[in-house]
Design an enzyme around this catalytic site. Structure first.
Site, PDB file in Angstrom:
ATOM      1  N   TYR A 132      99.728  91.182 -11.264  1.00 29.45           N
ATOM      2  CA  TYR A 132     100.824  91.978 -11.825  1.00 29.45           C
ATOM      3  C   TYR A 132     102.106  91.159 -11.906  1.00 29.45           C
ATOM      4  O   TYR A 132     102.785  91.143 -12.944  1.00 29.45           O
ATOM      5  CB  TYR A 132     101.050  93.234 -10.979  1.00 29.45           C
ATOM      6  CG  TYR A 132     102.217  94.059 -11.449  1.00 29.45           C
ATOM      7  CD1 TYR A 132     102.100  94.877 -12.575  1.00 29.45           C
ATOM      8  CD2 TYR A 132     103.446  94.009 -10.792  1.00 29.45           C
ATOM      9  CE1 TYR A 132     103.177  95.624 -13.023  1.00 29.45           C
ATOM     10  CE2 TYR A 132     104.527  94.753 -11.242  1.00 29.45           C
ATOM     11  CZ  TYR A 132     104.387  95.557 -12.357  1.00 29.45           C
ATOM     12  OH  TYR A 132     105.453  96.285 -12.817  1.00 29.45           O
ATOM     13  N   SER A 162     109.749  93.182 -14.488  1.00 29.30           N
ATOM     14  CA  SER A 162     109.846  93.740 -13.142  1.00 29.30           C
ATOM     15  C   SER A 162     110.656  92.801 -12.255  1.00 29.30           C
ATOM     16  O   SER A 162     110.602  91.566 -12.443  1.00 29.30           O
ATOM     17  CB  SER A 162     108.442  93.929 -12.541  1.00 29.30           C
ATOM     18  OG  SER A 162     108.520  94.240 -11.165  1.00 29.30           O
TER      19      SER A 162
END
Length: 252
Positions: free
Chosen positions: A156, A143
């Site tokens: 995350y 990400s």
């Protein structure tokens, strides 16, 4: 000829959200696709079949080694081989943003189990098949948050940073076997699962859009070209890399 003709791709988290688009794109380029998810992958299999492609689905929690072993065995039984692994399954959309000191240990451990242990287990059990055939493409999904240090999503972001290190180290070990290991790092993407969490949309959508060189929202379709590059012969001399697809946000 389609770029992935005669290839077999295994996509985790492929039943919905961005993973569904990955599965459809791979199938459109000729790959036979195994869709693994805790959700029902049958609708995506039907979509692929309706377009003349070949696919199957299996229920799998990637954090459970027994389920991963069964998934890999099922894929090889059905399709005879595994050429492509897309480690897409992750816990994200259901996480409510919060301050760093407000994350319960149980949630932290669950994120790490799915987002870090899951890809490791997949590689552990898929790689012997790739090593035996002396070829393979592994694409780990990270990400843009890992580059930017996005606040209020600490577990995350940490898990996706781990994917960058995972790719770099693993590429060194598997390169001798002709296996490419790379990372696709999407920016904030408006998928159906992401739009389901209004708190994410409210906190991130406009803010992220304003950091981009391209001042627009990102959609799953923006990622599939990069995925196909990393899964095809076009990237045969590319390994250990991370391709960021986020409209230029990380550049700022």
């Amino acid at each position: 000829m389609a770029k992935l003709a005669n290839k077999v791709a295994l996509v985790t988290g492929g039943a919905r959200g961005i993973g569904r688009h990955y599965a459809l794109a791979l199938a459109a380029e000729g790959a036979r696709v195994m869709i693994a998810d805790i959700a029902d992958g049958a609708p995506v299999v039907a979509e692929i079949a309706a377009k003349g492609g070949s696919a199957a689905s299996a229920t799998c929690d990637v954090s459970d080694e027994a389920q991963v072993k069964a998934l890999v065995a099922d894929t090889v039984t059905r399709f005879g081989r595994i050429d492509i692994l897309v480690n897409n399954a992750a816990l994200y959309a259901t996480l409510a943003p919060r301050n760093f000191n407000e994350w319960d240990v149980e949630v932290w451990d669950k994120v790490m189990a799915i987002n870090v242990r899951g890809p490791y287990l997949m590689v552990r059990h898929v790689s012997p098949h790739m090593i035996a055939q002396k070829s393979g493409k592994i694409v780990n999904i990270a990400s843009g948050t890992a580059y930017k240090g996005t606040p209020r999503m600490l577990p995350y972001v940490v898990s996706k940073g781990a994917m960058l290190a995972f790719t770099r180290s693993l590429s060194r070990e598997l390169g001798a076997h002709g296996i490419a290991v790379n990372t696709l790092s999407p920016g904030y993407i408006l998928s159906d699962t992401g739009l389901g969490n209004t708190q994410h949309v409210e906190e991130e959508r406009e803010k992220v859009r304003n950091t981009r060189a391209f001042k627009r929202d990102g959609y799953p379709e923006d990622l599939t070209g990069a995925l196909l590059f990393l899964c095809s012969a076009d990237s045969d001399f590319v390994t250990g890399q991370s391709l960021v697809v986020d409209g230029g946000s990380v550049n700022n």
